[in-house]
Design a protein around this motif. Structure first.
Motif, PDB file in Angstrom:
ATOM      1  N   ALA A   4     -18.439 -12.698 -33.450  1.00 22.53           N
ATOM      2  CA  ALA A   4     -19.128 -11.460 -33.800  1.00 22.53           C
ATOM      3  C   ALA A   4     -18.435 -10.248 -33.190  1.00 22.53           C
ATOM      4  CB  ALA A   4     -20.586 -11.531 -33.346  1.00 22.53           C
ATOM      5  N   ASP A   5     -18.024 -10.350 -31.933  1.00 24.31           N
ATOM      6  CA  ASP A   5     -17.344  -9.229 -31.274  1.00 24.31           C
ATOM      7  C   ASP A   5     -16.036  -8.895 -31.986  1.00 24.31           C
ATOM      8  OD1 ASP A   5     -19.383  -9.142 -29.441  1.00 24.31           O
ATOM      9  OD2 ASP A   5     -18.276 -10.180 -27.851  1.00 24.31           O
ATOM     10  N   GLU A   6     -15.317  -9.924 -32.406  1.00 23.16           N
ATOM     11  CA  GLU A   6     -14.031  -9.694 -33.075  1.00 23.16           C
ATOM     12  C   GLU A   6     -14.208  -8.937 -34.382  1.00 23.16           C
ATOM     13  OE1 GLU A   6     -10.097 -12.174 -34.639  1.00 23.16           O
ATOM     14  OE2 GLU A   6     -11.837 -13.252 -33.847  1.00 23.16           O
ATOM     15  N   GLU A  56     -19.643  -0.737 -38.781  1.00 28.61           N
ATOM     16  CA  GLU A  56     -20.791  -0.370 -39.616  1.00 28.61           C
ATOM     17  C   GLU A  56     -21.535  -1.580 -40.154  1.00 28.61           C
ATOM     18  OE1 GLU A  56     -17.756  -1.643 -42.501  1.00 28.61           O
ATOM     19  OE2 GLU A  56     -17.736  -0.626 -40.557  1.00 28.61           O
ATOM     20  N   LEU A  57     -20.981  -2.758 -39.954  1.00 31.14           N
ATOM     21  CA  LEU A  57     -21.503  -3.964 -40.581  1.00 31.14           C
ATOM     22  C   LEU A  57     -22.702  -4.523 -39.821  1.00 31.14           C
ATOM     23  CD1 LEU A  57     -20.655  -5.715 -43.024  1.00 31.14           C
ATOM     24  CD2 LEU A  57     -19.357  -7.135 -41.443  1.00 31.14           C
ATOM     25  N   GLY A  58     -23.731  -4.912 -40.553  1.00 29.13           N
ATOM     26  CA  GLY A  58     -24.860  -5.601 -39.943  1.00 29.13           C
ATOM     27  C   GLY A  58     -24.528  -7.066 -39.732  1.00 29.13           C
ATOM     28  N   ILE A  59     -24.478  -7.505 -38.476  1.00 34.60           N
ATOM     29  CA  ILE A  59     -24.059  -8.869 -38.149  1.00 34.60           C
ATOM     30  C   ILE A  59     -25.200  -9.601 -37.458  1.00 34.60           C
ATOM     31  CG2 ILE A  59     -22.378 -10.304 -36.915  1.00 34.60           C
ATOM     32  CD1 ILE A  59     -20.470  -7.890 -36.981  1.00 34.60           C
ATOM     33  N   VAL A  60     -25.513 -10.785 -37.953  1.00 37.46           N
ATOM     34  CA  VAL A  60     -26.532 -11.646 -37.353  1.00 37.46           C
ATOM     35  C   VAL A  60     -25.857 -12.944 -36.948  1.00 37.46           C
ATOM     36  CG1 VAL A  60     -28.666 -12.934 -37.752  1.00 37.46           C
ATOM     37  CG2 VAL A  60     -28.390 -10.631 -38.710  1.00 37.46           C
ATOM     38  N   THR A  61     -26.196 -13.452 -35.769  1.00 38.97           N
ATOM     39  CA  THR A  61     -25.646 -14.732 -35.313  1.00 38.97           C
ATOM     40  C   THR A  61     -26.790 -15.695 -35.015  1.00 38.97           C
ATOM     41  OG1 THR A  61     -25.606 -14.102 -32.974  1.00 38.97           O
ATOM     42  CG2 THR A  61     -23.644 -13.585 -34.284  1.00 38.97           C
ATOM     43  N   GLU A  62     -26.525 -16.982 -35.249  1.00 37.09           N
ATOM     44  CA  GLU A  62     -27.554 -17.987 -34.949  1.00 37.09           C
ATOM     45  C   GLU A  62     -26.912 -19.344 -34.714  1.00 37.09           C
ATOM     46  OE1 GLU A  62     -31.672 -19.984 -36.739  1.00 37.09           O
ATOM     47  OE2 GLU A  62     -30.719 -18.297 -37.767  1.00 37.09           O
ATOM     48  N   VAL A  63     -27.360 -20.006 -33.669  1.00 33.73           N
ATOM     49  CA  VAL A  63     -27.026 -21.410 -33.457  1.00 33.73           C
ATOM     50  C   VAL A  63     -28.050 -22.231 -34.234  1.00 33.73           C
ATOM     51  CG1 VAL A  63     -26.838 -23.292 -31.800  1.00 33.73           C
ATOM     52  CG2 VAL A  63     -26.015 -21.004 -31.189  1.00 33.73           C
ATOM     53  N   VAL A  64     -27.563 -23.026 -35.184  1.00 35.62           N
ATOM     54  CA  VAL A  64     -28.439 -23.834 -36.029  1.00 35.62           C
ATOM     55  C   VAL A  64     -28.453 -25.251 -35.470  1.00 35.62           C
ATOM     56  CG1 VAL A  64     -28.866 -24.668 -38.362  1.00 35.62           C
ATOM     57  CG2 VAL A  64     -27.862 -22.406 -38.014  1.00 35.62           C
ATOM     58  N   HIS A  65     -29.616 -25.727 -35.116  1.00 32.37           N
ATOM     59  CA  HIS A  65     -29.736 -27.035 -34.485  1.00 32.37           C
ATOM     60  C   HIS A  65     -29.838 -28.129 -35.553  1.00 32.37           C
ATOM     61  CE1 HIS A  65     -30.078 -25.285 -30.491  1.00 32.37           C
ATOM     62  NE2 HIS A  65     -30.876 -24.381 -31.033  1.00 32.37           N
ATOM     63  N   GLU A  80      -9.147 -21.310 -37.612  1.00 34.17           N
ATOM     64  CA  GLU A  80      -9.491 -21.259 -39.026  1.00 34.17           C
ATOM     65  C   GLU A  80     -10.855 -20.619 -39.260  1.00 34.17           C
ATOM     66  OE1 GLU A  80      -6.483 -24.319 -38.273  1.00 34.17           O
ATOM     67  OE2 GLU A  80      -8.478 -23.985 -37.427  1.00 34.17           O
ATOM     68  N   SER A  81     -11.827 -20.963 -38.440  1.00 33.85           N
ATOM     69  CA  SER A  81     -13.156 -20.384 -38.650  1.00 33.85           C
ATOM     70  C   SER A  81     -13.182 -18.905 -38.285  1.00 33.85           C
ATOM     71  CB  SER A  81     -14.220 -21.168 -37.876  1.00 33.85           C
ATOM     72  OG  SER A  81     -14.164 -20.908 -36.494  1.00 33.85           O
ATOM     73  N   ARG A  82     -12.399 -18.507 -37.304  1.00 30.47           N
ATOM     74  CA  ARG A  82     -12.316 -17.075 -36.984  1.00 30.47           C
ATOM     75  C   ARG A  82     -11.667 -16.306 -38.125  1.00 30.47           C
ATOM     76  NH1 ARG A  82     -10.540 -19.088 -31.996  1.00 30.47           N
ATOM     77  NH2 ARG A  82      -8.443 -18.261 -32.355  1.00 30.47           N
ATOM     78  N   ALA A  83     -10.678 -16.919 -38.774  1.00 33.01           N
ATOM     79  CA  ALA A  83     -10.072 -16.288 -39.936  1.00 33.01           C
ATOM     80  C   ALA A  83     -11.090 -16.143 -41.061  1.00 33.01           C
ATOM     81  CB  ALA A  83      -8.872 -17.116 -40.406  1.00 33.01           C
ATOM     82  N   ALA A  84     -11.916 -17.163 -41.247  1.00 32.14           N
ATOM     83  CA  ALA A  84     -12.961 -17.083 -42.270  1.00 32.14           C
ATOM     84  C   ALA A  84     -13.948 -15.965 -41.954  1.00 32.14           C
ATOM     85  CB  ALA A  84     -13.685 -18.422 -42.377  1.00 32.14           C
ATOM     86  N   ALA A  85     -14.273 -15.796 -40.673  1.00 28.64           N
ATOM     87  CA  ALA A  85     -15.186 -14.715 -40.279  1.00 28.64           C
ATOM     88  C   ALA A  85     -14.571 -13.353 -40.568  1.00 28.64           C
ATOM     89  CB  ALA A  85     -15.541 -14.849 -38.801  1.00 28.64           C
ATOM     90  N   ARG A  86     -13.278 -13.183 -40.293  1.00 22.74           N
ATOM     91  CA  ARG A  86     -12.625 -11.910 -40.583  1.00 22.74           C
ATOM     92  C   ARG A  86     -12.609 -11.626 -42.076  1.00 22.74           C
ATOM     93  NH1 ARG A  86      -9.148 -14.035 -36.629  1.00 22.74           N
ATOM     94  NH2 ARG A  86      -7.525 -14.542 -38.162  1.00 22.74           N
ATOM     95  N   TRP A  87     -12.297 -12.668 -42.863  1.00 24.38           N
ATOM     96  CA  TRP A  87     -12.291 -12.491 -44.321  1.00 24.38           C
ATOM     97  C   TRP A  87     -13.685 -12.105 -44.806  1.00 24.38           C
ATOM     98  CZ3 TRP A  87     -14.948 -14.208 -48.462  1.00 24.38           C
ATOM     99  CH2 TRP A  87     -14.405 -13.951 -49.718  1.00 24.38           C
ATOM    100  N   ALA A  88     -14.696 -12.820 -44.328  1.00 22.48           N
ATOM    101  CA  ALA A  88     -16.064 -12.576 -44.778  1.00 22.48           C
ATOM    102  C   ALA A  88     -16.547 -11.189 -44.369  1.00 22.48           C
ATOM    103  CB  ALA A  88     -16.988 -13.641 -44.214  1.00 22.48           C
ATOM    104  N   ALA A 123     -16.844  -7.144 -35.304  1.00 23.96           N
ATOM    105  CA  ALA A 123     -17.518  -5.863 -35.095  1.00 23.96           C
ATOM    106  C   ALA A 123     -16.521  -4.759 -34.761  1.00 23.96           C
ATOM    107  CB  ALA A 123     -18.559  -5.990 -33.993  1.00 23.96           C
ATOM    108  N   VAL A 124     -15.445  -5.111 -34.066  1.00 26.72           N
ATOM    109  CA  VAL A 124     -14.411  -4.118 -33.755  1.00 26.72           C
ATOM    110  C   VAL A 124     -13.774  -3.590 -35.033  1.00 26.72           C
ATOM    111  CG1 VAL A 124     -12.139  -3.822 -32.707  1.00 26.72           C
ATOM    112  CG2 VAL A 124     -13.941  -5.024 -31.455  1.00 26.72           C
ATOM    113  N   ARG A 125     -13.566  -4.475 -35.983  1.00 25.32           N
ATOM    114  CA  ARG A 125     -12.939  -4.080 -37.252  1.00 25.32           C
ATOM    115  C   ARG A 125     -13.920  -3.399 -38.185  1.00 25.32           C
ATOM    116  NH1 ARG A 125      -8.442  -8.346 -38.827  1.00 25.32           N
ATOM    117  NH2 ARG A 125      -7.842  -9.112 -36.776  1.00 25.32           N
ATOM    118  N   HIS A 126     -15.194  -3.789 -38.119  1.00 27.32           N
ATOM    119  CA  HIS A 126     -16.199  -3.263 -39.047  1.00 27.32           C
ATOM    120  C   HIS A 126     -17.457  -2.879 -38.276  1.00 27.32           C
ATOM    121  CE1 HIS A 126     -13.759  -4.693 -42.430  1.00 27.32           C
ATOM    122  NE2 HIS A 126     -13.592  -5.797 -41.736  1.00 27.32           N
TER     123      HIS A 126
END
Length: 299
Positions: A67-69, A76-85, A14-22, A71-74
């Protein structure tokens, strides 16, 4: 700083689907994408082997896979990742303060991030400062039109619930028209209404509602007034007016069935003894709509 869409990622389908949609939405609107994983180290009370470094590596792996998933589709997109503690709810609410949009999957995964869309998810949706979009894994990817296409592969309709006076749904309609313009889609503006209690059980109630200047005409005029400024601002967006007798949740679900790529509803936060409530209409569509659902805070 480039405005961003934030996604809560936990490694679930579900969260991967949300990432693709976003990601598709961010590319469409020229926004950045921020993927966050809320992870709070809490040593177990029971004697068992725990490896904090290994847990941290797993959290990083969850983010990098998402992020890798996308990035393959987009690319050109600027992607930032962070583990929030932090725990999921405060972490996501804090992210929502700076985001244009927050995207969540509809179910959680694991004991720490079981918030999508359980009780934690409802709290985030009810208290977030920005619009929150809930995405179902089963409907996140259409084969021809991307993660939020209509059933025929085209842009589908953006269905939006309008209620009350124009100012009561100003932010909700604005979000819907902006989303439709970005997609090249039409807006279906839905106003559900019910008979006042004095007429509800009267044999002449339907006759009253059908007369010139009666209740139906009043509801239609109210919807037209609310839509006027948005039609002027987005003249390129086709609009369908939909006025129907019934409960808001059921009318919206019926209107969105089949043709909608996005369903937009508003909410006013109401605090109760067990936390935030999002309203009956938003609750109904979040649990039963087949398409992504955007819940917009109405100021």
């Amino acid at each position: 700083m480039t405005p961003v869409i934030v996604v809560g990622v936990d490694g679930s389908t579900e969260s991967r689907a949300a990432a693709r949609w976003a990601a598709a939405e961010a590319a469409r609107r020229g926004l950045g994408l921020r993927l966050v994983h809320a992870w709070l180290w809490q040593p177990a009370a029971l004697p068992m082997a725990q490896d904090r470094d290994e847990e941290a590596r797993r959290a990083d792996a969850v983010l990098h896979a998402a992020a890798d998933e996308v990035a393959v589709r987009h690319p050109e997109l600027g992607i930032v990742t962070e583990v929030v503690h932090d725990a999921p709810v405060p972490a996501l609410l804090r992210e929502a303060e700076e985001a244009e949009l927050l995207a969540l999957g509809t179910r959680g995964h694991g004991p720490v991030l079981g918030f999508l869309l359980g009780s934690y998810g409802q709290q985030v949706i009810g208290e977030a400062a920005c619009p929150v979009v809930s995405v179902r894994a089963a409907t996140a990817d259409q084969p021809d039109g991307g993660p939020d296409a209509g059933p025929d592969g085209g842009p589908g309709e953006v269905v939006v619930g309008q209620y009350g006076y124009p100012e009561d749904s100003h932010d909700v309609l604005g979000f819907a028209f902006e989303a439709a313009a970005a997609r090249g889609a039409s807006v279906r503006a839905v106003r559900a209404w019910d008979l006042p209690s004095i007429y509800a059980y009267s044999p002449g109630s339907m006759w009253i509602s059908d007369q010139d200047g009666g209740l139906v005409q009043y509801e239609q005029a109210a919807l037209r007034r609310a839509l006027e400024p948005w039609r002027e601002k987005y003249p390129e967006v086709p609009v369908v007016e939909h006025v129907e007798l019934g409960s808001a949740g059921q009318v919206l679900l019926s209107a969105a069935e089949g043709a909608a790529s996005l369903l937009v509803v508003g909410r006013r936060t109401r605090r109760g003894p067990i936390g935030s409530r999002i309203g009956s209409a938003a609750h109904a569509v979040l649990h039963h709509a087949r398409c992504p659902v955007a819940v917009v805070p109405q100021s």
